[in-house]
Scaffold this active site. Structure first.
Site, PDB file in Angstrom:
ATOM      1  N   CYS A 178      -0.346  -1.858  10.317  1.00  0.00           N
ATOM      2  CA  CYS A 178       0.374  -2.414   8.918  1.00  0.00           C
ATOM      3  C   CYS A 178       0.875  -1.748   8.014  1.00  0.00           C
ATOM      4  O   CYS A 178       1.714  -1.216   8.099  1.00  0.00           O
ATOM      5  CB  CYS A 178      -0.585  -3.405   8.114  1.00  0.00           C
ATOM      6  SG  CYS A 178      -2.160  -3.317   8.184  1.00  0.00           S
ATOM      7  N   ARG A 179       0.164  -1.811   7.128  1.00  0.00           N
ATOM      8  CA  ARG A 179       1.155  -0.868   5.870  1.00  0.00           C
ATOM      9  C   ARG A 179       0.006   0.663   5.445  1.00  0.00           C
ATOM     10  O   ARG A 179       0.327   1.638   4.940  1.00  0.00           O
ATOM     11  CB  ARG A 179       0.598  -1.365   4.194  1.00  0.00           C
ATOM     12  CG  ARG A 179       2.017  -2.807   4.112  1.00  0.00           C
ATOM     13  CD  ARG A 179       0.887  -3.425   2.930  1.00  0.00           C
ATOM     14  NE  ARG A 179       2.326  -4.991   2.879  1.00  0.00           N
ATOM     15  CZ  ARG A 179       2.020  -6.167   2.388  1.00  0.00           C
ATOM     16  NH1 ARG A 179       0.634  -5.902   1.911  1.00  0.00           N
ATOM     17  NH2 ARG A 179       2.393  -7.475   2.881  1.00  0.00           N
TER      18      ARG A 179
END
Lengths: 221, 221
Positions: A178-179
């Site tokens: 993800c981030r």
DNA sequence: TAAGTAATCAATAGTAATATTGATTACTTA
DNA sequence: TAAGTAATCAATATTACTATTGATTACTTA
């Protein structure tokens, strides 16, 4: 301009950046904008802040020249003022991790509860991804995927995972990203995948790390 | 620990660093501590702040774990909590320089007034210094010189320059350096040197840049 | 033990930041 | 042109930050 006036004003200028980074809400906004530009409405929704409050925080970030706003029809789209802002934000996170034991223990307790302390072999993983030996899932919202993703990754936003999970190949390992290390999307994705019988791993690295390692990103779908 | 509680707390932690950097006074304190440890009294004097105010700002920096305090007899000596804090501070300055036009114009107007826009050849300078082809002056306070200086440099604190200027060789170029691009000590030193007929140049680079370029520093006198 | 000193603490006045509410602006489209 | 929508503005109560003042603590040394 005498030197003592200069000193006073230059530290004042430097502190504009610090002030912008002094609010948790603004840091969350910056974090989101590091991934992809967004409208005020979208930012308000994702941070669970009111529209007016979000707008005000964005004004502070804009006054510190960390973000820029552009009007698109009825919407105002905010974006990072430059890549260096993202790099700096990452280094702030890194400094916090090194200096603040609270950051380390927060992260560790979240992972430990979910049995995700198992290390992912960083070096080997990138090459296994490049050779297509794992199913790589980008579990961020689709707009972030469109703005840039790791080549070969599939866009499976966390919200859509439940419905898309049936279509994933069951004969090999799934890796979700993800981030970055403090984003919870991949953690939740891995939990769901494991509940469905998959061998799933979470990759801490984000598209920025992939890029920093000299690889290129893929944009659009 | 659920993920939304985690999100709330992790940005809160990151913002501790931002908060610490939100005051011009604290940035000046950090800047000084990047050069050498100091007592509260010394920091108060150099920043022209009251003792109590300085002590309070140091408490904030300490709570963000950016600085540490150690008691030596009657004095409390503050120092940077780690090299990474200095590196981060430099990157904050760099970000401010890139993003804020005010920073660039402040620096430029100070230099232009003093006819110091003449560029110093960065690459060549380091090797000329190493070969002893210039007189290199470290014009910072002597304690900072003791904590680490460029090999071959002479400690001539700005305050002592007037009395030591007679002893400098007049047949070659003098290069003065201090704490970095936003420090005014070298600017003032060059002005004085030129008034006395020297060919003097200001070097923007600090000991940290020298170190970052792979060179080693010299400590003590 | 008393005097002296460095630093912190405590109280406070003034200022700035935060989030909320409701009003307003700027734009689009029916 | 009117209605609808995204975003900002304006006003405000609450909370936090800043610098000052004077008192206190912790330590050293005469």
């Amino acid at each position: 301009m005498n030197t003592s006036k200069f000193k006073g004003e230059i530290y004042q200028q430097f502190s504009r950046i610090g002030r912008a980074l002094a609010s948790p809400v603004r840091l969350e906004l910056l974090d989101l904008l590091c991934q992809a530009p967004r409208t005020v409405e979208a930012l308000a929704k994702e941070t669970t802040q009111s529209l007016a409050n979000t707008s005000q925080h964005l004004r502070v970030l804009r006054q510190a020249r960390l973000v820029e706003a552009e009007k698109h029809g009825l919407f105002v789209v905010y974006s990072l003022a430059g890549d260096e802002v993202c790099t700096f934000f990452k280094s702030l996170q890194k400094l916090a991790e090194v200096r603040l034991s609270e950051v380390r223990s927060l992260a560790q307790s979240l992972l430990a509860e979910r049995h995700m302390l198992m290390p992912v072999d960083r070096g080997g993983l990138f090459s296994r991804i490049e050779h297509g030996e794992v199913t790589l899932l980008d579990v961020r919202p689709v707009d972030e995927y469109r703005a840039g993703h790791i080549p070969g990754s599939l866009s499976v936003p966390l919200a859509d995972l439940a419905e898309k999970i049936a279509g994933l190949p069951r004969d090999r390992e799934v890796v979700a990203y993800c981030r970055g290390p403090y984003c919870v999307l991949a953690i939740e994705a891995v939990e769901i995948l494991r509940r469905h019988g998959f061998t799933a791993l979470r990759m801490e690295e984000s598209v920025h790390d992939w890029q920093a390692a000299g690889h290129v990103l893929q944009t659009e779908e």
